[in-house]
Scaffold this motif. Structure first.
Motif, short mmCIF file in Angstrom:
data_model
loop_
_atom_site.label_atom_id
_atom_site.label_comp_id
_atom_site.label_asym_id
_atom_site.label_seq_id
_atom_site.Cartn_x
_atom_site.Cartn_y
_atom_site.Cartn_z
N LEU A 204 0.82 -1.21 0.00
CA LEU A 204 0.00 0.00 0.00
C LEU A 204 0.86 1.27 0.00
O LEU A 204 0.51 2.25 -0.66
CB LEU A 204 -0.96 -0.01 1.19
N CYS A 205 1.98 1.25 0.70
CA CYS A 205 2.88 2.41 0.65
C CYS A 205 3.42 2.61 -0.75
O CYS A 205 3.59 3.74 -1.21
CB CYS A 205 4.04 2.23 1.64
N THR A 206 3.69 1.51 -1.45
CA THR A 206 4.20 1.61 -2.82
C THR A 206 3.13 2.16 -3.75
O THR A 206 3.39 3.04 -4.58
CB THR A 206 4.65 0.22 -3.31
N MET A 207 1.90 1.65 -3.62
CA MET A 207 0.83 2.07 -4.51
C MET A 207 0.56 3.58 -4.41
O MET A 207 0.23 4.23 -5.40
CB MET A 207 -0.45 1.29 -4.20
N PHE A 208 0.72 4.12 -3.19
CA PHE A 208 0.43 5.54 -3.00
C PHE A 208 1.70 6.37 -2.79
O PHE A 208 1.62 7.56 -2.49
CB PHE A 208 -0.56 5.70 -1.85
N GLU A 209 2.87 5.73 -2.95
CA GLU A 209 4.17 6.41 -2.94
C GLU A 209 4.36 7.27 -1.70
O GLU A 209 4.65 8.46 -1.78
CB GLU A 209 4.34 7.23 -4.22
N VAL A 210 4.18 6.63 -0.53
CA VAL A 210 4.28 7.35 0.73
C VAL A 210 5.18 6.60 1.72
O VAL A 210 5.41 5.40 1.60
CB VAL A 210 2.88 7.53 1.38
N GLN A 211 5.68 7.36 2.69
CA GLN A 211 6.41 6.77 3.80
C GLN A 211 5.42 6.08 4.74
O GLN A 211 4.22 6.36 4.73
CB GLN A 211 7.17 7.86 4.56
N MET A 212 5.95 5.20 5.60
CA MET A 212 5.07 4.47 6.50
C MET A 212 4.33 5.40 7.46
O MET A 212 3.17 5.17 7.80
CB MET A 212 5.89 3.42 7.26
N GLY A 213 4.98 6.46 7.90
CA GLY A 213 4.33 7.41 8.80
C GLY A 213 3.21 8.17 8.12
O GLY A 213 2.19 8.52 8.75
N GLN A 214 3.38 8.47 6.83
CA GLN A 214 2.33 9.15 6.07
C GLN A 214 1.15 8.20 5.85
O GLN A 214 -0.01 8.59 5.95
CB GLN A 214 2.89 9.64 4.75
N PHE A 215 1.47 6.96 5.56
CA PHE A 215 0.45 5.93 5.32
C PHE A 215 -0.47 5.77 6.53
O PHE A 215 -1.70 5.73 6.40
CB PHE A 215 1.18 4.62 5.00
N ILE A 216 0.10 5.73 7.72
CA ILE A 216 -0.70 5.45 8.92
C ILE A 216 -1.54 6.66 9.34
O ILE A 216 -2.40 6.55 10.22
CB ILE A 216 0.22 4.98 10.08
N GLU A 217 -1.31 7.83 8.71
CA GLU A 217 -2.12 9.00 9.02
C GLU A 217 -3.58 8.82 8.58
O GLU A 217 -4.48 9.47 9.12
CB GLU A 217 -1.53 10.24 8.35
N TYR A 218 -3.81 7.94 7.59
CA TYR A 218 -5.18 7.73 7.14
C TYR A 218 -5.93 6.89 8.15
O TYR A 218 -5.50 5.78 8.50
CB TYR A 218 -5.19 7.06 5.76
N GLU A 219 -7.07 7.39 8.62
CA GLU A 219 -7.82 6.71 9.67
C GLU A 219 -8.41 5.38 9.22
O GLU A 219 -8.79 4.53 10.05
CB GLU A 219 -8.94 7.62 10.20
N GLY A 220 -8.49 5.14 7.93
CA GLY A 220 -9.05 3.89 7.43
C GLY A 220 -8.04 2.75 7.29
O GLY A 220 -8.42 1.65 6.88
N VAL A 221 -6.79 3.00 7.67
CA VAL A 221 -5.75 1.97 7.52
C VAL A 221 -6.09 0.68 8.27
O VAL A 221 -5.95 -0.42 7.72
CB VAL A 221 -4.36 2.52 7.93
N PRO A 222 -6.53 0.73 9.54
CA PRO A 222 -6.85 -0.53 10.22
C PRO A 222 -7.91 -1.36 9.49
O PRO A 222 -7.80 -2.59 9.43
CB PRO A 222 -7.35 -0.07 11.60
N GLU A 223 -8.90 -0.69 8.91
CA GLU A 223 -9.93 -1.42 8.18
C GLU A 223 -9.37 -2.02 6.89
O GLU A 223 -9.67 -3.17 6.55
CB GLU A 223 -11.09 -0.48 7.85
N MET A 224 -8.53 -1.26 6.18
CA MET A 224 -7.89 -1.78 4.97
C MET A 224 -6.99 -2.96 5.32
O MET A 224 -6.98 -3.98 4.62
CB MET A 224 -7.08 -0.69 4.29
N ALA A 225 -6.22 -2.80 6.40
CA ALA A 225 -5.32 -3.86 6.83
C ALA A 225 -6.10 -5.13 7.18
O ALA A 225 -5.70 -6.24 6.81
CB ALA A 225 -4.48 -3.40 8.02
N ALA A 226 -7.22 -4.95 7.88
CA ALA A 226 -8.02 -6.11 8.28
C ALA A 226 -8.53 -6.88 7.07
O ALA A 226 -8.56 -8.12 7.07
CB ALA A 226 -9.19 -5.66 9.16
N GLN A 227 -8.92 -6.18 6.02
CA GLN A 227 -9.42 -6.85 4.83
C GLN A 227 -8.33 -7.71 4.19
O GLN A 227 -8.56 -8.88 3.85
CB GLN A 227 -9.93 -5.82 3.82
N LEU A 228 -7.14 -7.16 4.03
CA LEU A 228 -6.03 -7.91 3.45
C LEU A 228 -5.57 -9.03 4.38
O LEU A 228 -5.29 -10.16 3.94
CB LEU A 228 -4.86 -6.97 3.15
N LEU A 229 -5.49 -8.73 5.67
CA LEU A 229 -5.00 -9.72 6.63
C LEU A 229 -5.97 -10.88 6.79
O LEU A 229 -5.56 -12.04 6.90
CB LEU A 229 -4.74 -9.05 7.98
#
Length: 318
Positions: A204-229
């Motif tokens: 996901l960081c690659t797809m949106f070309e962001v650092q890990m800290g920038q990636f986790i700023e999105y509040e929907g990350v846990p939900e996205m992670a849960a779907q993949l996991l």
């Protein structure tokens, strides 16, 4: 023991330099990327920083496979999955591998241990995973990400069982190197745990070309992670693979690690941003393949794999 690093890239330099500098053991580096080898020789070593600070030149011994005459007790292999087969063929042709030697690898993705097994007996293959972020910014130019002592890794024997004498000594050297090894008896569950983590953060960081800290700023990350996991865990359960963490622990680790390494671009993005092929087929693609092998379709992982390949293809238009 004496160590040989095959693949003087980001992680190869990280392990080799920390073993040499902290554990005070003998380390040789083998590499086939000519600009890298020649830059080391030109500047008298590899340029190392930690979190962009305190850069210094650390002297190392580096060789092309054909000119190496040493005999390490353990080879440490860090190559990209797509490059490994040709690398091992070249190294074997150069006579690098001997029957008494062990080999260790903590590469991203899956598929490398089967390739190593063509050259080493199963009981001499050591498997690893590393939650250790490192950047290669250019030939002989590496940046260790994360605070000192924050390194985390797991190690297992490909053949299973309790650690052998060489494994025990390797663990001692890794600990003295501050790489913080933890031994586990189940190499497959250990390795798939890292693949599943990377299938969320790296991709996901690659797809949106962001650092890990920038990636986790999105509040929907846990939900996205849960779907993949959840898809990945379902596929692993059907395959009889037991991961090291529960589903919730893995979701939590996505948040924790992203904050801890907030300035880090994952290795998949580093490849993508430089126009190189990514390892998505060995991460999300591997999970999707595992699922189909056990009558389960990982629709999100299959879609994400296509998206990354689409992004690779679209670079020609940007």
């Amino acid at each position: 023991m004496k160590y040989g690093i095959i693949g003087a890239g980001a992680m190869g330099y990280r392990y080799g330099v920390m073993l040499q500098e902290n554990a005070k053991v003998s380390v040789d580096f083998i590499d086939t990327w000519e600009p890298n080898v020649e830059k080391v020789r030109q500047q008298g070593g590899v340029s190392v920083a930690r979190d962009h600070q305190n850069r210094r030149i650390i002297p190392i011994n580096i060789f092309y496979p054909e000119e190496y005459q040493g005999h390490p007790d353990v080879w440490i292999v860090f190559k990209k999955q797509m490059q490994l087969e040709e690398e091992l063929k070249r190294d074997a042709k150069a006579g690098l591998f001997q029957a008494d030697q062990y080999v260790f690898s903590a590469m991203n993705g899956m598929g490398h241990f089967e390739k190593l097994a063509q050259y080493f007996s199963a009981e001499k293959i050591l498997c690893g995973t590393a939650m250790i972020a490192t950047r290669l910014d250019g030939p002989a130019d590496v940046d260790f990400m994360g605070a000192k002592g924050a390194e985390e890794m797991h190690l297992a024997q490909y053949a299973g069982g309790e650690p052998a004498s060489v494994t025990k000594q390797f663990m001692i050297d890794l600990k003295q190197a501050s790489l913080n090894p933890v031994f586990t008896e189940d190499y497959l569950g250990m390795c798939m745990s890292k693949v599943v983590f990377n299938a969320v953060v790296n991709t996901l960081c690659t797809m949106f070309e962001v650092q890990m800290g920038q990636f986790i700023e999105y509040e929907g990350v846990p939900e996205m992670a849960a779907q993949l996991l959840n898809e990945a865990y379902d596929a692993c359960e059907r395959a009889g693979i037991h991961l090291l963490q529960t589903r919730q622990e893995m979701i939590d680790s996505v948040t924790i690690e992203s904050h801890a390494l907030k300035y880090h671009y994952p290795s998949m993005y580093q490849d993508f941003s430089k126009g190189r092929p990514t390892e998505v087929d060995y991460i999300n693609g591997y999970i999707a393949k595992l699922g189909r092998q056990h009558d389960y379709i990982c629709r999100t992982h299959e879609f994400v794999t296509h998206e990354v390949h689409l992004a690779e293809k679209m670079r020609q238009f940007h």
